[in-house]
Design a protein around this motif. Structure first.
Motif, mmCIF file in Angstrom:
data_model
loop_
_atom_site.group_PDB
_atom_site.id
_atom_site.type_symbol
_atom_site.label_atom_id
_atom_site.label_comp_id
_atom_site.label_asym_id
_atom_site.label_seq_id
_atom_site.Cartn_x
_atom_site.Cartn_y
_atom_site.Cartn_z
ATOM 1 N N ALA A 101 0.835 -1.206 0.000
ATOM 2 C CA ALA A 101 0.000 0.000 0.000
ATOM 3 C C ALA A 101 0.866 1.251 0.000
ATOM 4 O O ALA A 101 0.619 2.205 -0.753
ATOM 5 C CB ALA A 101 -0.925 -0.002 1.217
ATOM 6 N N LEU A 102 1.903 1.272 0.827
ATOM 7 C CA LEU A 102 2.771 2.454 0.903
ATOM 8 C C LEU A 102 3.522 2.666 -0.411
ATOM 9 O O LEU A 102 3.815 3.803 -0.780
ATOM 10 C CB LEU A 102 3.751 2.307 2.066
ATOM 11 C CG LEU A 102 3.122 2.404 3.468
ATOM 12 C CD1 LEU A 102 4.164 2.117 4.544
ATOM 13 C CD2 LEU A 102 2.491 3.769 3.685
ATOM 14 N N ASP A 103 3.834 1.581 -1.102
ATOM 15 C CA ASP A 103 4.520 1.716 -2.400
ATOM 16 C C ASP A 103 3.700 2.545 -3.381
ATOM 17 O O ASP A 103 4.257 3.193 -4.276
ATOM 18 C CB ASP A 103 4.789 0.336 -3.004
ATOM 19 C CG ASP A 103 6.091 -0.260 -2.488
ATOM 20 O OD1 ASP A 103 6.872 0.477 -1.850
ATOM 21 O OD2 ASP A 103 6.324 -1.459 -2.733
ATOM 22 N N MET A 104 2.374 2.522 -3.252
ATOM 23 C CA MET A 104 1.497 3.276 -4.158
ATOM 24 C C MET A 104 1.463 4.771 -3.814
ATOM 25 O O MET A 104 0.836 5.564 -4.523
ATOM 26 C CB MET A 104 0.073 2.719 -4.114
ATOM 27 C CG MET A 104 -0.058 1.272 -4.569
ATOM 28 S SD MET A 104 0.542 0.997 -6.265
ATOM 29 C CE MET A 104 2.171 0.277 -5.942
ATOM 30 N N THR A 105 2.137 5.170 -2.738
ATOM 31 C CA THR A 105 2.138 6.581 -2.328
ATOM 32 C C THR A 105 3.530 7.201 -2.402
ATOM 33 O O THR A 105 3.687 8.376 -2.090
ATOM 34 C CB THR A 105 1.624 6.720 -0.879
ATOM 35 O OG1 THR A 105 2.578 6.160 0.044
ATOM 36 C CG2 THR A 105 0.286 6.021 -0.709
ATOM 37 N N GLU A 106 4.542 6.445 -2.816
ATOM 38 C CA GLU A 106 5.917 6.936 -2.758
ATOM 39 C C GLU A 106 6.514 7.069 -4.159
ATOM 40 O O GLU A 106 6.227 6.269 -5.055
ATOM 41 C CB GLU A 106 6.770 6.005 -1.894
ATOM 42 C CG GLU A 106 6.309 6.026 -0.430
ATOM 43 C CD GLU A 106 7.018 5.003 0.437
ATOM 44 O OE1 GLU A 106 7.738 4.142 -0.130
ATOM 45 O OE2 GLU A 106 6.852 5.044 1.671
ATOM 46 N N LEU A 107 7.331 8.104 -4.335
ATOM 47 C CA LEU A 107 7.927 8.424 -5.634
ATOM 48 C C LEU A 107 9.455 8.431 -5.557
ATOM 49 O O LEU A 107 10.115 9.235 -6.197
ATOM 50 C CB LEU A 107 7.440 9.814 -6.094
ATOM 51 C CG LEU A 107 5.927 10.008 -6.170
ATOM 52 C CD1 LEU A 107 5.597 11.458 -6.493
ATOM 53 C CD2 LEU A 107 5.317 9.082 -7.212
#
Length: 518
Positions: free
Chosen positions: A465-471
């Motif tokens: 889930a956190l991977d979908m919010t990080e760039l």
């Protein structure tokens, strides 16, 4: 004269001065017509979303329709996110979309890779749609589209122009029909709102929207507030606000749901002036969608389609407040920040360095939550926001605004996630040598989504889930990206470096980008 030339001449005579475009084969006769018609500046974009976003920014600041010319259904599709934003902002915008020639059978169209029903795609994002049928009628269709774009009822007008309507001969330009006049609300409605405001209840709020956030309309709202003791406010996102020192102070509804609910709690009467009833941007489990207190009474002084400025003037007269002295914001000199580089110090730097007459495009999302309040007493300026929630419009809005107001510095406050949607805006800024300072807040994340995970009840998110919010894999080099498109750029990681870069960008002409590492 071709149909395309007759259309261009009609639009120029109707006041259209700029066309933002990414043309293709079907629009070549429009491109050729620009060589024969003086008075229209054509601005090339590398992506149709940028063309529409720039047209939106131009029209918001110029106060009249801008034109975007797009290529076929695919080009329209590339521009739809910003056409949606412009529609929510009620921006006067004329979009001309080239199409394949008329007379194609259904089987022919099915065999063309780029063939599609353009009008059907445009309708959800447009208030007025027409498909031209002949070259002889194209100028008249364009005149009707421009009248629609000038109308408060249908500000987003899309005209589909098949290729043969542009290359076939046409008799010439046509005059514009009369533009519909906005209607003022009835005297009964004005009297009903005046009665509510005279009640002297402890909590009265006038919520301003549409085009009543500038000029005499805001001053009339200030007179009404001085006379009745009501609060005057705006929604969380607005197309354009005139604010700063010497102007009427306006509260702004917070964006976060809990703060927005608290903003309206206990308010007995809410008067809507060119604004819809306040609702949340999203639904949240266990929380109301309607933001106003259940005990509140809503009063509609004017709808967005009506003459809101006239309604406020009439209401002030009904209340006997036409000569009331309204309150304005006093200029407060703000010192340059010290300490760590972060949201608070950046806000302080903006308040200290914002020049008189600046145009601020705010798409800073998470980092910029307090920028509006912090710049309340800065020199007078205009504040523009993304009205439709389709992120990525900020730097193209800035390009259009800067082109409309070349003597005024423009600042685009942009989250890193937003900036990655349409970085081609930088190329347009460089090509047109526009005075825009793009400030990119690089926290290497969609930071707002991390907060929204909790808001919607998704506690303890895992790695996926956190991977979908990080760039951050890989990290984007915004400084290098800007330089590759001809924009002077610098990267800063301290307060002193940021204030220095902002000073330079506001003084030196041409576009600049400041990558702020957070």
């Amino acid at each position: 004269m071709t149909g395309a030339e007759s259309l261009v001449r009609t639009l120029v005579a109707g006041g259209v001065e700029v066309c933002f475009t990414n043309p293709g084969t079907s629009e070549m006769h429009f491109v050729a017509a620009l060589d024969h018609v003086d008075g229209m500046r054509c601005v090339l974009s590398l992506f149709e979303g940028v063309a529409v976003g720039a047209a939106d920014g131009y029209a918001r600041m110029a106060g009249k329709p801008a034109m975007a010319m797009l290529h076929l259904g695919g080009g329209l599709g590339n521009g739809l996110s910003n056409l949606h934003n412009a529609q929510k902002a009620r921006t006067p915008l004329l979009t001309v979309v080239g199409d394949h020639a008329t007379g194609l059978t259904r089987d022919h169209a099915a065999g063309i890779p780029s063939g599609m029903d353009i009008a059907a795609a445009a309708r959800p994002y447009s208030d007025w749609v027409r498909v031209a049928q002949t070259a002889e009628g194209l100028a008249g269709d364009g005149a009707a589209a421009l009248v629609a774009a000038n109308s408060a009822a249908t500000p987003i007008a899309t005209l589909v122009a098949p290729a043969d309507t542009s290359w076939n001969p046409a008799p010439g330009p046509v005059a514009l029909p009369p533009i519909p006049v906005r209607q003022r609300p009835s005297s009964e409605r004005i009297a009903e709102v005046a009665k509510a405001l005279r009640s002297k209840e402890p909590a009265l709020l006038v919520l301003l929207g549409a085009d009543v956030l500038r000029g005499e309309a805001v001053r009339d709202a200030g007179r009404i507030a001085a006379s009745t003791g009501c609060r005057i406010a705006t929604r969380a996102h607005n197309a354009r606000i005139e604010r700063g020192a010497g102007r009427v102070p306006l509260e702004r509804q917070p964006y976060p749901i809990d703060q927005a609910l608290a903003f309206y709690r206990g308010v007995k009467h809410v008067v809507l002036v060119g604004s819809p009833a306040p609702v949340a941007n999203f639904a949240y489990p266990g929380k109301p969608f309607v933001l106003t207190d259940p005990a509140s009474t809503l009063h509609v002084l004017s709808t967005p389609e009506e003459d809101g400025a006239g309604a406020l003037a009439a209401l002030a007269a009904e209340l006997g407040a036409t000569r009331e002295t309204y309150r304005t914001v006093d200029r407060v000199e703000t010192g340059l920040p010290t300490g760590a580089l972060g949201a608070e110090s950046i806000a302080q730097a903006l308040a200290a360095l914002l020049p008189e007459g600046a145009i601020v495009i705010d798409e800073s999302i998470t980092v910029g939550r307090n920028f509006y309040n912090a710049t309340r007493a800065a020199p007078s300026h205009d504040w523009l926001q993304n009205m439709g929630g389709a992120i990525g419009v900020g730097m193209s809005l800035a390009a259009g605004a800067a082109l409309a107001c070349p003597g005024r510095p423009t600042i685009a406050l942009e989250g890193d996630g937003c900036a990655l949607y349409m970085p081609q805006s930088l190329w347009m800024q460089a090509r047109e040598n526009l005075h825009v300072v793009n400030v990119i807040f690089n926290n290497r994340a969609y930071a707002i989504l991390k907060g929204e995970l909790g808001n919607v009840g998704c506690s303890n998110p895992g790695r996926r889930a956190l991977d979908m919010t990080e760039l951050d894999r890989p990290q984007v080099d915004f400084m290098g990206l800007a330089q590759s498109m001809g924009v002077a750029a610098t990267r800063v990681d301290s307060v002193d470096a940021f204030t220095g870069a902002l000073r330079r960008g506001l003084v030196e002409k041409g576009p600049h980008l400041i990558e702020v590492m957070l």
